[in-house]
Design a protein around this motif. Sequence first.
Motif, PDB file in Angstrom:
ATOM      1  N   ARG A  25       0.806  -1.227   0.000  1.00  0.00           N
ATOM      2  CA  ARG A  25       0.000   0.000   0.000  1.00  0.00           C
ATOM      3  C   ARG A  25       0.836   1.272   0.000  1.00  0.00           C
ATOM      4  NH1 ARG A  25      -5.057  -0.797   4.199  1.00  0.00           N
ATOM      5  NH2 ARG A  25      -6.174  -2.421   3.024  1.00  0.00           N
ATOM      6  N   LYS A  26       1.975   1.215   0.665  1.00  0.00           N
ATOM      7  CA  LYS A  26       2.798   2.421   0.774  1.00  0.00           C
ATOM      8  C   LYS A  26       3.393   2.840  -0.566  1.00  0.00           C
ATOM      9  CE  LYS A  26       7.107   0.026   1.998  1.00  0.00           C
ATOM     10  NZ  LYS A  26       8.155  -0.157   3.037  1.00  0.00           N
ATOM     11  N   GLU A  27       3.281   1.967  -1.601  1.00  0.00           N
ATOM     12  CA  GLU A  27       3.819   2.287  -2.919  1.00  0.00           C
ATOM     13  C   GLU A  27       2.806   3.004  -3.808  1.00  0.00           C
ATOM     14  OE1 GLU A  27       6.912   1.885  -3.664  1.00  0.00           O
ATOM     15  OE2 GLU A  27       7.438   0.764  -1.856  1.00  0.00           O
ATOM     16  N   GLY A  31       4.077   8.565  -8.017  1.00  0.00           N
ATOM     17  CA  GLY A  31       4.785   7.813  -9.052  1.00  0.00           C
ATOM     18  C   GLY A  31       4.148   7.955 -10.421  1.00  0.00           C
ATOM     19  N   TYR A  32       3.749   6.816 -11.015  1.00  0.00           N
ATOM     20  CA  TYR A  32       3.309   6.781 -12.404  1.00  0.00           C
ATOM     21  C   TYR A  32       1.857   6.303 -12.504  1.00  0.00           C
ATOM     22  CZ  TYR A  32       8.298   7.254 -13.375  1.00  0.00           C
ATOM     23  OH  TYR A  32       9.592   7.701 -13.423  1.00  0.00           O
ATOM     24  N   PRO A  33       1.186   6.574 -13.647  1.00  0.00           N
ATOM     25  CA  PRO A  33      -0.228   6.197 -13.791  1.00  0.00           C
ATOM     26  C   PRO A  33      -0.453   4.700 -13.576  1.00  0.00           C
ATOM     27  CG  PRO A  33       0.437   7.663 -15.574  1.00  0.00           C
ATOM     28  CD  PRO A  33       1.691   7.296 -14.825  1.00  0.00           C
ATOM     29  N   PHE A  34      -1.627   4.388 -13.026  1.00  0.00           N
ATOM     30  CA  PHE A  34      -1.914   3.010 -12.631  1.00  0.00           C
ATOM     31  C   PHE A  34      -3.377   2.683 -12.925  1.00  0.00           C
ATOM     32  CE2 PHE A  34      -2.815  -0.279  -9.334  1.00  0.00           C
ATOM     33  CZ  PHE A  34      -1.826  -1.197  -9.679  1.00  0.00           C
ATOM     34  N   VAL A  35      -3.617   1.582 -13.647  1.00  0.00           N
ATOM     35  CA  VAL A  35      -4.978   1.106 -13.937  1.00  0.00           C
ATOM     36  C   VAL A  35      -5.441   0.269 -12.745  1.00  0.00           C
ATOM     37  CG1 VAL A  35      -6.417  -0.302 -15.450  1.00  0.00           C
ATOM     38  CG2 VAL A  35      -4.566   1.083 -16.424  1.00  0.00           C
ATOM     39  N   THR A  36      -6.493   0.720 -12.081  1.00  0.00           N
ATOM     40  CA  THR A  36      -6.984   0.034 -10.881  1.00  0.00           C
ATOM     41  C   THR A  36      -8.017  -1.021 -11.235  1.00  0.00           C
ATOM     42  OG1 THR A  36      -8.832   1.554 -10.508  1.00  0.00           O
ATOM     43  CG2 THR A  36      -6.684   2.190  -9.604  1.00  0.00           C
ATOM     44  N   PHE A  37      -8.341  -1.832 -10.248  1.00  0.00           N
ATOM     45  CA  PHE A  37      -9.409  -2.825 -10.381  1.00  0.00           C
ATOM     46  C   PHE A  37     -10.717  -2.129 -10.742  1.00  0.00           C
ATOM     47  CE2 PHE A  37     -12.799  -5.555  -8.881  1.00  0.00           C
ATOM     48  CZ  PHE A  37     -12.364  -6.840  -9.175  1.00  0.00           C
ATOM     49  N   LYS A  38     -11.003  -0.990 -10.099  1.00  0.00           N
ATOM     50  CA  LYS A  38     -12.251  -0.264 -10.364  1.00  0.00           C
ATOM     51  C   LYS A  38     -12.288   0.294 -11.783  1.00  0.00           C
ATOM     52  CE  LYS A  38     -13.471   1.069  -5.633  1.00  0.00           C
ATOM     53  NZ  LYS A  38     -13.718   2.214  -4.713  1.00  0.00           N
ATOM     54  N   ALA A  54       1.189   4.833  -8.927  1.00  0.00           N
ATOM     55  CA  ALA A  54       1.935   3.785  -8.228  1.00  0.00           C
ATOM     56  C   ALA A  54       3.423   4.005  -8.454  1.00  0.00           C
ATOM     57  CB  ALA A  54       1.529   2.395  -8.720  1.00  0.00           C
ATOM     58  N   ASN A  55       4.192   3.686  -7.428  1.00  0.00           N
ATOM     59  CA  ASN A  55       5.648   3.811  -7.501  1.00  0.00           C
ATOM     60  C   ASN A  55       6.192   2.570  -8.200  1.00  0.00           C
ATOM     61  OD1 ASN A  55       8.285   4.658  -7.074  1.00  0.00           O
ATOM     62  ND2 ASN A  55       8.398   3.668  -5.063  1.00  0.00           N
ATOM     63  N   THR A  56       6.515   2.666  -9.485  1.00  0.00           N
ATOM     64  CA  THR A  56       6.918   1.505 -10.269  1.00  0.00           C
ATOM     65  C   THR A  56       8.318   1.671 -10.841  1.00  0.00           C
ATOM     66  OG1 THR A  56       5.797   2.483 -12.190  1.00  0.00           O
ATOM     67  CG2 THR A  56       4.564   0.876 -10.893  1.00  0.00           C
ATOM     68  N   SER A  57       8.970   0.544 -11.074  1.00  0.00           N
ATOM     69  CA  SER A  57      10.327   0.547 -11.623  1.00  0.00           C
ATOM     70  C   SER A  57      10.284   0.524 -13.152  1.00  0.00           C
ATOM     71  CB  SER A  57      11.083  -0.686 -11.131  1.00  0.00           C
ATOM     72  OG  SER A  57      10.494  -1.869 -11.673  1.00  0.00           O
ATOM     73  N   ASP A  58      11.437   0.752 -13.780  1.00  0.00           N
ATOM     74  CA  ASP A  58      11.522   0.688 -15.243  1.00  0.00           C
ATOM     75  C   ASP A  58      11.087  -0.679 -15.747  1.00  0.00           C
ATOM     76  OD1 ASP A  58      12.483   3.258 -15.261  1.00  0.00           O
ATOM     77  OD2 ASP A  58      14.594   2.688 -15.506  1.00  0.00           O
ATOM     78  N   LYS A  59      11.527  -1.733 -15.070  1.00  0.00           N
ATOM     79  CA  LYS A  59      11.184  -3.094 -15.490  1.00  0.00           C
ATOM     80  C   LYS A  59       9.682  -3.343 -15.368  1.00  0.00           C
ATOM     81  CE  LYS A  59      12.301  -7.947 -14.638  1.00  0.00           C
ATOM     82  NZ  LYS A  59      13.098  -8.907 -13.810  1.00  0.00           N
ATOM     83  N   GLU A  60       9.086  -2.880 -14.281  1.00  0.00           N
ATOM     84  CA  GLU A  60       7.639  -3.066 -14.091  1.00  0.00           C
ATOM     85  C   GLU A  60       6.856  -2.317 -15.160  1.00  0.00           C
ATOM     86  OE1 GLU A  60       7.288  -3.711  -9.245  1.00  0.00           O
ATOM     87  OE2 GLU A  60       7.499  -1.682 -10.060  1.00  0.00           O
TER      88      GLU A  60
END
Length: 433
Positions: A25-27, A31-38, A54-60
Amino acid sequence: MGVNGWNVYNLNEVYAFTSGLSKNRKEFGFGYPFVTFKDVFYNFFIPDELTELANTSDKERLNCSVERGDVFLTRTSETLNELGQSSVALKKYPNATFNGFTKRLRPNGRSEIHPEYAGYYFRSPKFRSEITSMSTMTTRASLNNDIMSRLKITLPPLEEQKGLSKILLALDEKIETNNKINKKLEEISQIIFKQWFVDFEFPKVDGDPYKSSAGEMVESELGMIPKEWEVGTIGDYVKVKSGYAFKSSWWKSNGIAVVKIKDINNRTVNTSDCSFVSEKNASNAREFIINGGEILIAMTGATIGKFAIVPKMNHSALVNQRVGKFFLGDKPFDRVSFLYCTLDQSYVHDEIVSRGDGSAQPNISPNGIESIKIIIPHISILDQFNRLMKSNFRKITQNVYENNKLVNLRDTLLLKLMSGEIRVPLDSQGEVS
């Protein structure tokens, strides 16, 4: 080969499957755009703007990217009907990733798939019934790659896919236009409500704003208020009752519609997917018949305090016991504006939530709602506001009524178009004729 010569494939012949990100949750929140379940669950197509980060890495971001044509399916849910809900990306979302409770289906390039067609196909009754029949139910419903590989997709020729999508998109565009109009009408109502009943700048007899033109203010337990106004309660303005306790053995597939909490969404009431009871079993609940312009409210559960205005209706509907009905009288549009805007005030909502008894399943009683303190304006100002806003709320309920009809038409067409029962007429240039 399916009906009409259309090709039928297993999903794994057309798409590559990828799981989304499961992060602490703390991430989230930066950060960067994130497609949620909703985002997936509630939309045929991924919203144009993603509101979560969401705080995501280059690989993610590389492995879980979001491109035009990507299909997202909810892979786990508490009930089977909520499983495998889909949403399709109609554009590339730079640096975006997606939720771990969803699966991404990315076209593998072996077949021609129009993304808009995919958006409607995966929401069609045909595909939804296949999801339900093949998914597994343990403590939660779930989809795995093996099950997804056995699910089917029917693909007409590309031009027919585009023509089919064009028809359905036209209906959705009209629905979205109505939603935008309603949002604007609600915003206007709230702006004027705030000006009159929060800032106390309602017009005096001479038309000047009350407070800024030296209107007399007096002290009250809720702060300074205009002279001749008073502190009262919601119950002083309107009474509320819990709906009728229908027995579970009474539910039927048709009859008189019964509104439950699940049917209250986006500030309106959906009566197209209700449970039903017979005329006989409905007879004891006649005082809970609902009409256009009335307000319903969720009185239990995680969405306690969620409220909605009832749209114009062409059939009878009743209210279940966990839903509260505000009794506005025979002409609800004469009084609904002030109530609607009052319930939309954050302090009122917070008070309703805080009064919910029970930790696992919070509940609020009708008395708990009625006893919430509010400022009661002088009757002349109250009536003036309700008259001024009346046309706004009539238009809102009319638009929702029209949207409900359009949704029913879209879903009927969706079933017939996807099954090939109705074919899309195309001219020599491949356009819908």
